[in-house]
Write a protein that holds these residues in place. Structure first.
Motif, PDB file in Angstrom:
ATOM      1  N   GLU A 138       0.831  -1.204   0.000  1.00 46.05           N
ATOM      2  CA  GLU A 138       0.000   0.000   0.000  1.00 46.05           C
ATOM      3  C   GLU A 138       0.867   1.257   0.000  1.00 46.05           C
ATOM      4  O   GLU A 138       1.563   1.536   0.979  1.00 46.05           O
ATOM      5  CB  GLU A 138      -0.920  -0.004   1.221  1.00 46.05           C
ATOM      6  N   PRO A 139       0.818   2.036  -1.096  1.00 45.26           N
ATOM      7  CA  PRO A 139       1.604   3.275  -1.142  1.00 45.26           C
ATOM      8  C   PRO A 139       1.151   4.298  -0.101  1.00 45.26           C
ATOM      9  O   PRO A 139       1.958   5.018   0.454  1.00 45.26           O
ATOM     10  CB  PRO A 139       1.356   3.817  -2.549  1.00 45.26           C
ATOM     11  N   THR A 140      -0.150   4.345   0.158  1.00 45.00           N
ATOM     12  CA  THR A 140      -0.691   5.235   1.183  1.00 45.00           C
ATOM     13  C   THR A 140      -2.048   4.719   1.635  1.00 45.00           C
ATOM     14  O   THR A 140      -2.757   4.071   0.866  1.00 45.00           O
ATOM     15  CB  THR A 140      -0.852   6.691   0.673  1.00 45.00           C
ATOM     16  N   ASN A 141      -2.375   5.018   2.874  1.00 47.76           N
ATOM     17  CA  ASN A 141      -3.728   4.700   3.336  1.00 47.76           C
ATOM     18  C   ASN A 141      -4.566   5.979   3.450  1.00 47.76           C
ATOM     19  O   ASN A 141      -5.648   5.957   3.997  1.00 47.76           O
ATOM     20  CB  ASN A 141      -3.718   3.909   4.643  1.00 47.76           C
ATOM     21  N   PHE A 142      -4.050   7.077   2.898  1.00 46.32           N
ATOM     22  CA  PHE A 142      -4.862   8.285   2.774  1.00 46.32           C
ATOM     23  C   PHE A 142      -5.838   8.068   1.631  1.00 46.32           C
ATOM     24  O   PHE A 142      -5.527   7.394   0.652  1.00 46.32           O
ATOM     25  CB  PHE A 142      -3.996   9.507   2.432  1.00 46.32           C
ATOM     26  N   CYS A 143      -6.997   8.666   1.754  1.00 48.57           N
ATOM     27  CA  CYS A 143      -7.972   8.596   0.672  1.00 48.57           C
ATOM     28  C   CYS A 143      -8.607   9.975   0.511  1.00 48.57           C
ATOM     29  O   CYS A 143      -8.818  10.690   1.489  1.00 48.57           O
ATOM     30  CB  CYS A 143      -9.049   7.548   0.955  1.00 48.57           C
ATOM     31  N   ASN A 144      -8.896  10.339  -0.723  1.00 51.76           N
ATOM     32  CA  ASN A 144      -9.523  11.623  -1.011  1.00 51.76           C
ATOM     33  C   ASN A 144     -11.050  11.556  -0.905  1.00 51.76           C
ATOM     34  O   ASN A 144     -11.717  12.562  -1.053  1.00 51.76           O
ATOM     35  CB  ASN A 144      -9.108  12.123  -2.392  1.00 51.76           C
ATOM     36  N   PHE A 145     -11.588  10.372  -0.670  1.00 49.72           N
ATOM     37  CA  PHE A 145     -13.023  10.199  -0.468  1.00 49.72           C
ATOM     38  C   PHE A 145     -13.257   9.809   0.992  1.00 49.72           C
ATOM     39  O   PHE A 145     -12.340   9.382   1.682  1.00 49.72           O
ATOM     40  CB  PHE A 145     -13.579   9.087  -1.357  1.00 49.72           C
ATOM     41  N   LYS A 183     -11.828   4.086   8.846  1.00 51.13           N
ATOM     42  CA  LYS A 183     -12.226   5.451   9.166  1.00 51.13           C
ATOM     43  C   LYS A 183     -11.156   6.287   9.875  1.00 51.13           C
ATOM     44  O   LYS A 183     -10.938   7.424   9.524  1.00 51.13           O
ATOM     45  CB  LYS A 183     -13.511   5.456  10.010  1.00 51.13           C
ATOM     46  N   ASN A 184     -10.495   5.748  10.870  1.00 48.79           N
ATOM     47  CA  ASN A 184      -9.569   6.573  11.658  1.00 48.79           C
ATOM     48  C   ASN A 184      -8.238   5.904  11.986  1.00 48.79           C
ATOM     49  O   ASN A 184      -7.740   6.051  13.092  1.00 48.79           O
ATOM     50  CB  ASN A 184     -10.251   6.997  12.967  1.00 48.79           C
ATOM     51  N   PRO A 185      -7.618   5.207  11.029  1.00 52.44           N
ATOM     52  CA  PRO A 185      -6.323   4.612  11.375  1.00 52.44           C
ATOM     53  C   PRO A 185      -5.228   5.673  11.313  1.00 52.44           C
ATOM     54  O   PRO A 185      -5.452   6.748  10.754  1.00 52.44           O
ATOM     55  CB  PRO A 185      -6.122   3.590  10.266  1.00 52.44           C
ATOM     56  N   PRO A 186      -4.065   5.384  11.855  1.00 55.16           N
ATOM     57  CA  PRO A 186      -2.945   6.296  11.601  1.00 55.16           C
ATOM     58  C   PRO A 186      -2.716   6.345  10.087  1.00 55.16           C
ATOM     59  O   PRO A 186      -2.862   5.341   9.405  1.00 55.16           O
ATOM     60  CB  PRO A 186      -1.760   5.632  12.303  1.00 55.16           C
ATOM     61  N   ARG A 187      -2.410   7.518   9.552  1.00 50.31           N
ATOM     62  CA  ARG A 187      -2.240   7.704   8.108  1.00 50.31           C
ATOM     63  C   ARG A 187      -0.771   7.907   7.768  1.00 50.31           C
ATOM     64  O   ARG A 187      -0.012   8.441   8.570  1.00 50.31           O
ATOM     65  CB  ARG A 187      -3.029   8.924   7.626  1.00 50.31           C
ATOM     66  N   GLY A 188      -0.402   7.512   6.557  1.00 49.22           N
ATOM     67  CA  GLY A 188       0.974   7.723   6.138  1.00 49.22           C
ATOM     68  C   GLY A 188       1.192   7.363   4.680  1.00 49.22           C
ATOM     69  O   GLY A 188       0.290   6.904   3.990  1.00 49.22           O
TER      70      GLY A 188
END
Length: 166
Positions: free
Chosen positions: A13-20, A28-33
């Motif tokens: 996974e390159p990122t667990n950020f999502c624009n949606f 919903k609320n994991p640490p992001r990176g």
């Protein structure tokens, strides 16, 4: 003599950020990176035998196109003889990302359109962006045909189990 078995890696996974912020998403609320390139290089160097020849999805729960180094990740994995694929919600497939996608060694892309029904899309995705996503998808297909790209393009939808009248 037994042949040594290695695990079959499916996702990086390159990122667990999502624009949606989809109501149906479980994340919903994991640490992001973001995956750091030096960590990817370490993963590749320590796991070359395992990774070589595999097909890796560059997606799990985040939107991979949010990672500014995504195409460098794809390039590094290709150099390690790893095929890459990704899944996207399609919103960030602007002209620049289409060009980068089609000129990269990426083997397949899945656009998660979910539905063609604007109301159902809004319900599932929590936003009204279906016209943008559809336009981005059509532009990707058009550009891929023009370039005679071998990129496998798939569109994902969901079966809602709607009853069909007989």
């Amino acid at each position: 003599m037994k042949k040594k078995q290695y695990p079959n890696i499916k996702n990086i996974e390159p990122t667990n950020f999502c624009n949606f912020n989809c109501p149906v998403c479980v994340e919903k609320n994991p640490p992001r990176g973001f995956l750091e390139l030096d960590l990817l290089e370490k993963i590749i160097s320590h796991n070359q035998k395992i990774l070589e020849g595999q097909s890796i999805w560059l997606h799990y729960r985040g939107e991979p196109l949010m990672h500014k180094g995504l195409f460098e990740i794809i390039k590094k994995l290709d150099q390690a003889r790893v095929e890459t694929r990704l899944s996207t919600n399609g919103f960030l497939l602007n002209q620049e990302n289409i060009e980068k996608t089609l000129s990269s060694p990426l083997k397949a892309i899945v656009i998660s359109l979910m539905t063609l029904d604007p109301k159902k899309y809004q319900e599932l995705r929590g936003n009204p962006y279906i016209p943008i996503v559809k336009n981005n998808l059509l532009n990707l297909v058009k550009q891929a045909r023009k370039m005679k790209s071998k990129l496998k393009i798939q569109v994902m939808g969901l079966d809602y189990g709607c009853k069909k009248e007989t």
